[in-house]
Enzyme design. Sequence first.
Site, PDB file in Angstrom:
ATOM      1  N   GLU A  41       0.882  -1.165   0.000  1.00 23.12           N
ATOM      2  CA  GLU A  41       0.000   0.000   0.000  1.00 23.12           C
ATOM      3  C   GLU A  41       0.924   1.222   0.000  1.00 23.12           C
ATOM      4  O   GLU A  41       1.806   1.317   0.855  1.00 23.12           O
ATOM      5  CB  GLU A  41      -0.869  -0.011   1.262  1.00 23.12           C
ATOM      6  CG  GLU A  41      -1.942   1.035   1.202  1.00 23.12           C
ATOM      7  CD  GLU A  41      -2.818   1.080   2.451  1.00 23.12           C
ATOM      8  OE1 GLU A  41      -2.793   0.123   3.251  1.00 23.12           O
ATOM      9  OE2 GLU A  41      -3.509   2.099   2.615  1.00 23.12           O
ATOM     10  N   ARG A 267       4.959 -12.750  10.056  1.00 18.01           N
ATOM     11  CA  ARG A 267       5.671 -11.528   9.687  1.00 18.01           C
ATOM     12  C   ARG A 267       6.995 -11.452  10.428  1.00 18.01           C
ATOM     13  O   ARG A 267       7.195 -12.102  11.436  1.00 18.01           O
ATOM     14  CB  ARG A 267       4.817 -10.290   9.866  1.00 18.01           C
ATOM     15  CG  ARG A 267       4.317  -9.983  11.243  1.00 18.01           C
ATOM     16  CD  ARG A 267       3.141  -8.989  11.203  1.00 18.01           C
ATOM     17  NE  ARG A 267       3.502  -7.669  10.736  1.00 18.01           N
ATOM     18  CZ  ARG A 267       2.870  -7.029   9.754  1.00 18.01           C
ATOM     19  NH1 ARG A 267       1.874  -7.579   9.106  1.00 18.01           N
ATOM     20  NH2 ARG A 267       3.226  -5.829   9.404  1.00 18.01           N
ATOM     21  N   LYS A 277       4.048   0.519  10.206  1.00 17.31           N
ATOM     22  CA  LYS A 277       4.136   1.735   9.402  1.00 17.31           C
ATOM     23  C   LYS A 277       3.668   2.956  10.167  1.00 17.31           C
ATOM     24  O   LYS A 277       4.241   4.034  10.036  1.00 17.31           O
ATOM     25  CB  LYS A 277       3.261   1.570   8.156  1.00 17.31           C
ATOM     26  CG  LYS A 277       4.056   1.242   6.921  1.00 17.31           C
ATOM     27  CD  LYS A 277       3.185   1.399   5.719  1.00 17.31           C
ATOM     28  CE  LYS A 277       3.325   0.195   4.826  1.00 17.31           C
ATOM     29  NZ  LYS A 277       2.233   0.085   3.860  1.00 17.31           N
TER      30      LYS A 277
HETATM   31  P1  ATP Z   1       0.750  -1.912   8.211  1.00 15.05           P
HETATM   32  O1  ATP Z   1       2.093  -1.805   8.916  1.00 15.05           O
HETATM   33  O2  ATP Z   1       0.062  -0.600   8.091  1.00 15.05           O
HETATM   34  O3  ATP Z   1      -0.073  -3.071   8.659  1.00 15.05           O
HETATM   35  P2  ATP Z   1       1.775  -3.406   6.047  1.00 15.05           P
HETATM   36  O4  ATP Z   1       3.113  -3.461   6.672  1.00 15.05           O
HETATM   37  O5  ATP Z   1       0.918  -4.614   5.995  1.00 15.05           O
HETATM   38  O6  ATP Z   1       1.001  -2.221   6.693  1.00 15.05           O
HETATM   39  P3  ATP Z   1       1.595  -3.291   3.165  1.00 15.05           P
HETATM   40  O7  ATP Z   1       2.048  -2.213   2.269  1.00 15.05           O
HETATM   41  O8  ATP Z   1       0.185  -3.667   3.117  1.00 15.05           O
HETATM   42  O9  ATP Z   1       1.998  -2.803   4.610  1.00 15.05           O
HETATM   43  O10 ATP Z   1       2.520  -4.571   2.992  1.00 15.05           O
HETATM   44  C1  ATP Z   1       2.788  -5.159   1.741  1.00 15.05           C
HETATM   45  C2  ATP Z   1       3.119  -6.608   1.910  1.00 15.05           C
HETATM   46  O11 ATP Z   1       4.220  -6.768   2.795  1.00 15.05           O
HETATM   47  C3  ATP Z   1       1.964  -7.388   2.502  1.00 15.05           C
HETATM   48  O12 ATP Z   1       1.801  -8.578   1.759  1.00 15.05           O
HETATM   49  C4  ATP Z   1       2.387  -7.671   3.901  1.00 15.05           C
HETATM   50  O13 ATP Z   1       1.845  -8.865   4.366  1.00 15.05           O
HETATM   51  C5  ATP Z   1       3.911  -7.724   3.790  1.00 15.05           C
HETATM   52  N1  ATP Z   1       4.528  -7.333   5.051  1.00 15.05           N
HETATM   53  C6  ATP Z   1       4.327  -6.203   5.738  1.00 15.05           C
HETATM   54  N2  ATP Z   1       5.006  -6.202   6.891  1.00 15.05           N
HETATM   55  C7  ATP Z   1       5.686  -7.371   6.945  1.00 15.05           C
HETATM   56  C8  ATP Z   1       6.571  -7.987   7.885  1.00 15.05           C
HETATM   57  N3  ATP Z   1       6.907  -7.377   9.024  1.00 15.05           N
HETATM   58  N4  ATP Z   1       7.059  -9.212   7.598  1.00 15.05           N
HETATM   59  C9  ATP Z   1       6.742  -9.830   6.449  1.00 15.05           C
HETATM   60  N5  ATP Z   1       5.912  -9.322   5.524  1.00 15.05           N
HETATM   61  C10 ATP Z   1       5.381  -8.105   5.756  1.00 15.05           C
HETATM   62 MG    MG Z   2      -1.191  -4.108   4.926  1.00 15.57          MG
END
Ligand code: ATP
Ligand code: MG
Length: 563
Positions: A41, A267, A277
């Site tokens: 996003e 994650r 974020k």
């Molecule tokens: P927020 O922190 O607001 O929840 P987000 O980190 O999920 O947002 P996105 O831009 O939606 O942000 O993430 C893009 C992709 O990265 C998604 O498929 C998400 O599952 C993956 N992702 C995000 N954070 C992690 C993490 N800490 N470890 C592994 N994958 C991640």
């Molecule tokens: Mg997300």
Amino acid sequence: MNDTDATLDEPRSDFIRDIVRADIEAGRVRVGDIVTRFPPEPNGYLHIGHAKSICLNFSIAAEFGGRCHLRFDDTNPVKEEEEYIEAIKTDVRWLGFDWGEHLYYASDYFEQLYQWAVHLIEAGNAYVDDLSAEEIRAHRGTLTEPGRESPHRGRAVEENLDLFQRMRRGEFAEGEHVLRAKIDMASGNINLRDPVLYRILKAAHPRTGDAWCIYPTYDFAHGQSDAIEGITHSLCTLEFADHRPLYDWFIDNLPVPSRPRQYEFSRLNLTHTVLSKRRLIQLVSEGHVKGWDDPRMPTISGLRRRGFPPAAIRDFAGRVGITKSDNVIEMALLEHCVREELNLSAPRRMAVLDPLKVTIENYPQSEEMLEAVNNPEDAAAGTRKVPFSRTLFIERGDFMEDPPKKFFRLAPGREVRLRYAYLVTCREVVKDNSGEIIELVCSYDPETRGGNAPGGRKVKATLHWVSAPHALDAELRLYNPLFRDEEPKIGDDLAAALNPQSIEILKGAKLEPALAEALPGETLQFERQGYFCPDPDTSLEHPVYNRTVPLRDSWAKIQSKSS
Ligand code: ATP
Ligand code: MG
């Protein structure tokens, strides 16, 4: 090896790769038809957690001869910005991955998604609700209690279609109506209790401008975008496991062109930092750090500025592995990967962080050039010339006037080696009025040029040094963990959780002259000190270097303790 070419990395093994392999063996998908995607996003910069997901998606596609799409999940115009889109593309490329022509935006599918919403209404599977967001929440129930149906749930199809069209035309205010799926308010899975599909947002979108004033929710957009692109394996983090029944419900109830499947993995969490974020945005907007690419940030751009090589980040992602169990990884493991990579690739240079002047009293010449090895791990890196002269700097910590037993470095009357130069002996200690040591007077043995004594005479220490008249004065920025605690607990006061010593600035470090030529993006080893890279703030007049990591490996220590 080309540091930015991820295709040269070793293949890995994990439960998701096992699923893909099984799908191929069972004939559910053909080799070469595997399609994955990375769906950020655009509401912030990418961090090391995203790198885990990027490495997973792009390497699976590469290993099985398929492809990986970069898709911006741009369904919320309120939080999204063009700046983030460009930064994300730069970071994915820098990590070594290439989406080729497969760059997509969920906003490209807005018209199709709208048509599918109409399809659900016509089939009696969606309705326009007049309840406010708060009322919807209150009707939703809890994990132990079923939800309550909205009084508008029974609206006729014609009325729903009319209201939904008028929502699109902008006839209503924000919050006046939403479109909801009609599934089951008593479902044990709260995500199936008539989730919202569309809400009214009177906000311009970075890509579609004012074309829309209703926007699909993540849940409604995501799986359908996967289906449009022919994604075979939609990989996401564990918090979406409870959304999977909804993901499948849409796919079952819509005339979508393909049938993607969602799989979840845990994650990445990392000690001494945060990967949310919301928190990263707060660190930037409240000025706790100097921007998204502050070298203390766990963002890809911060790690790049800090001098972390992309190959080290990919190696880290591989070592962390893909599982379904939540855990917190030591920051020391990431730094260990950085050291392993840089040990092979980083050119060696000499720099003195805390200088002490040394005069070689019997050195007759004004200067000479000595030959130094650029990288003992890589003969192809060759040698360079380093100037030596009568006045040098050594590290203040490499001398002790009254050394304890195990201190083998320089001391009065003692002989040590100056790397690539000569053996020198300390003859005199010069102090200022306050008693502080300001200079050492040494003698050198002209027979030891290059660092070896003719008769095989041994010394116990080799010191790095920089010739004083040739030295560059530099600012060094040393970084420590951004957060004090291993697992920061952040309440209302973010500042209270921060490490007040997260940055130390050293002015007046002395660098060998070859370092004038280094450019941001190139990480070097300062012998006996650590890995450093020029910061983008650097200039010829005022060199500025970031410490990437110190040489000492605290991860190796942690491991030997636990084994
Ligand atoms: P927020 O922190 O607001 O929840 P987000 O980190 O999920 O947002 P996105 O831009 O939606 O942000 O993430 C893009 C992709 O990265 C998604 O498929 C998400 O599952 C993956 N992702 C995000 N954070 C992690 C993490 N800490 N470890 C592994 N994958 C991640
Ligand atoms: Mg997300």
